[in-house]
Design an enzyme around this catalytic site. Structure first.
Site, PDB file in Angstrom:
ATOM      1  N   HIS A  90     111.755 -17.071 -28.533  1.00 54.14           N
ATOM      2  CA  HIS A  90     112.295 -16.374 -30.652  1.00 54.14           C
ATOM      3  C   HIS A  90     112.913 -17.440 -30.974  1.00 54.14           C
ATOM      4  O   HIS A  90     111.993 -17.826 -32.008  1.00 54.14           O
ATOM      5  CB  HIS A  90     112.609 -15.508 -29.304  1.00 54.14           C
ATOM      6  CG  HIS A  90     113.925 -14.898 -30.717  1.00 54.14           C
ATOM      7  ND1 HIS A  90     112.818 -14.265 -32.324  1.00 54.14           N
ATOM      8  CD2 HIS A  90     115.025 -15.262 -31.559  1.00 54.14           C
ATOM      9  CE1 HIS A  90     113.815 -14.617 -33.360  1.00 54.14           C
ATOM     10  NE2 HIS A  90     114.823 -15.632 -32.536  1.00 54.14           N
ATOM     11  N   CYS A 103     107.251 -13.339 -33.281  1.00 50.18           N
ATOM     12  CA  CYS A 103     107.580 -14.507 -32.130  1.00 50.18           C
ATOM     13  C   CYS A 103     107.065 -13.175 -31.894  1.00 50.18           C
ATOM     14  O   CYS A 103     106.722 -11.821 -31.946  1.00 50.18           O
ATOM     15  CB  CYS A 103     108.253 -14.686 -31.721  1.00 50.18           C
ATOM     16  SG  CYS A 103     109.641 -13.612 -30.999  1.00 50.18           S
ATOM     17  N   ASP A 145     112.066 -40.544 -27.238  1.00 50.96           N
ATOM     18  CA  ASP A 145     112.901 -41.447 -28.040  1.00 50.96           C
ATOM     19  C   ASP A 145     113.104 -42.675 -26.605  1.00 50.96           C
ATOM     20  O   ASP A 145     113.402 -43.085 -25.703  1.00 50.96           O
ATOM     21  CB  ASP A 145     115.007 -40.605 -27.523  1.00 50.96           C
ATOM     22  CG  ASP A 145     115.652 -41.051 -28.489  1.00 50.96           C
ATOM     23  OD1 ASP A 145     115.929 -42.636 -28.837  1.00 50.96           O
ATOM     24  OD2 ASP A 145     117.230 -40.073 -28.033  1.00 50.96           O
ATOM     25  N   CYS A 163     110.708 -11.160 -37.734  1.00 48.00           N
ATOM     26  CA  CYS A 163     110.254 -12.228 -36.913  1.00 48.00           C
ATOM     27  C   CYS A 163     108.868 -11.837 -36.692  1.00 48.00           C
ATOM     28  O   CYS A 163     108.415 -10.073 -35.670  1.00 48.00           O
ATOM     29  CB  CYS A 163     111.103 -12.797 -35.538  1.00 48.00           C
ATOM     30  SG  CYS A 163     110.614 -14.110 -34.747  1.00 48.00           S
ATOM     31  N   CYS A 187     109.997 -10.880 -30.328  1.00 47.43           N
ATOM     32  CA  CYS A 187     110.093  -9.989 -31.201  1.00 47.43           C
ATOM     33  C   CYS A 187     109.084  -8.239 -31.513  1.00 47.43           C
ATOM     34  O   CYS A 187     109.261  -7.624 -31.972  1.00 47.43           O
ATOM     35  CB  CYS A 187     110.106 -10.359 -32.876  1.00 47.43           C
ATOM     36  SG  CYS A 187     111.746 -11.382 -32.808  1.00 47.43           S
ATOM     37  N   ASP A 204     115.100 -33.132 -34.381  1.00 48.25           N
ATOM     38  CA  ASP A 204     115.095 -32.898 -33.286  1.00 48.25           C
ATOM     39  C   ASP A 204     116.500 -31.777 -32.513  1.00 48.25           C
ATOM     40  O   ASP A 204     117.200 -32.320 -33.498  1.00 48.25           O
ATOM     41  CB  ASP A 204     114.782 -33.710 -32.313  1.00 48.25           C
ATOM     42  CG  ASP A 204     116.137 -34.387 -30.990  1.00 48.25           C
ATOM     43  OD1 ASP A 204     116.150 -33.998 -30.699  1.00 48.25           O
ATOM     44  OD2 ASP A 204     116.023 -35.045 -32.625  1.00 48.25           O
TER      45      ASP A 204
END
Length: 373
Positions: free
Chosen positions: A339, A310, A92, A308, A313, A270
């Site tokens: 997560h 991840c 940015d 999930c 998890c 974002d």
């Protein structure tokens, strides 16, 4: 050529695309984790690469310019090398941060003057200065300096804002074309402004989209306006944006916001929300938000989200995560952040698949039902 974008499929206005930089190939729609200072808070680059498998992250010109400073990043060959990340980096311009963090910010015709929030030192950003900083950061996608205004705003303020934004964008594209041979890796996006005023959004979008930018962003939203007003503004704005260039909605937002704006033709997002909320105890799941602080999870041995895959998890229970949060253990911040960011990435991958298979609307409906909407 270091940059390309193509739309691979459309379902209504929702788009599945492919964005290529010299650093990575990014499948869209995409959510970019925010690494403001060259670090996504609470996780490291190995987590970004191995657990999240993120092909693009976001850094911030204002913050990186102040710390570790432009000359440091130039001497080490850019932010990617500095943090040992080989994917794409979008930066940015820093205009929003100068606007929001400095009580001493002043807009001038040639740029903005501001005092550092760190030590009070005085600095001046111009459209070309901001690009020079981003060349030294060596980001794949550079955002131009724009004139952001707080909402609500008068017609006069909005008109002045879009005129200044256009003027600075034109200066930026001319300067970038002059420097492109020296900086072949770096690409440039303009930022459409106009508040929530349809007339000025149209003027800003039409004017900027006539210029030869690599992509275009929608800025100045998610700053306190009602959600429906944001969605309507995005829907209007995308009508005036090129079909063959990437569309980036800055600073947005919740999982609901992502799906609503994908439906309106946005490709890139974002927001600090998933990582910040993780640190504060709010977890995003396929069944909606979960507050890990709640006493109901003290003995709950199930994972945060059974759908999930991840690291968090797969390995740990709600009870353990609840304990870590209550005990203020630093490990909590890493596991919760992994997560939430994984959930966002997985949501974008599922959305992309639904667009490719021409079932986006049903997917959105089913996902909202899962969240309890």
């Amino acid at each position: 050529m270091s940059f390309s974008f193509k739309v691979e499929a459309k379902d209504g206005n929702a788009r599945a695309g492919e964005l290529k930089t010299s650093s990575s190939t990014i499948k869209t729609p995409v959510f970019m984790p925010v690494g403001t200072l060259g670090s996504i808070k609470a996780i490291d680059t190995e987590d970004i690469k191995n657990e999240l498998k993120s092909d693009i992250i976001l850094g911030n010109t204002y913050h990186l310019y102040l710390r570790p400073k432009q000359e440091v990043l130039k001497s080490v060959g850019g932010l990617g090398k500095f943090m040992n990340y080989d994917g794409s980096i979008l930066t940015d311009s820093g205009g929003f941060q100068a606007f929001s963090l400095s009580s001493k910010m002043k807009k001038l015709e040639d740029g903005i003057s501001f005092k550092s929030h760190i030590d009070g030192s005085l600095h001046h950003f111009t459209p070309t200065k901001v690009l020079d900083i981003q060349y030294d950061i060596n980001s794949d996608i550079m955002m131009v300096l724009d004139d952001l205004i707080a909402l609500p705003a008068s017609d006069k303020q909005i008109k002045e804002s879009i005129e200044r934004t256009y003027k600075w964008a034109k200066e930026s594209i001319i300067y970038h074309k002059q420097n492109k041979e020296k900086h072949p890796k770096n690409n440039i996006f303009a930022i459409i402004q106009g508040g929530v005023n349809p007339k000025y959004r149209e003027i800003s979008a039409k004017g900027l989209c006539e210029l030869d930018f690599d992509g275009f962003a929608i800025g100045g939203l998610s700053v306190g306006e009602p959600n429906n007003q944001m969605y309507d503004t995005v829907e209007l704005t995308t009508n005036f944006m090129p079909q063959d260039k990437a569309r980036y909605l800055m600073g947005v937002g919740t999982p609901q916001d992502l799906l609503e704006n994908i439906e309106r033709g946005v490709d890139m997002f974002d927001c600090v929300m998933p990582s910040r909320n993780a640190r504060n105890g709010t977890i995003f799941t396929s069944k909606g938000r979960l507050n890990i602080k709640s006493s109901r999870y003290k003995l709950d041995e199930s994972p945060i989200d059974e759908n999930c895959k991840c690291l968090t998890c797969r390995k740990y229970s709600k009870a353990y995560m609840s304990h870590l949060f209550r005990a203020k253990e630093l490990t909590y911040f890493r596991l919760a952040t992994i997560h939430n960011l994984f959930y966002y990435k997985d949501l974008m991958e599922q959305t992309r698949e639904a667009i490719l298979e021409n079932r986006f609307r049903q997917f959105k409906k089913d996902t909202f039902l899962g969240w309890g909407f």
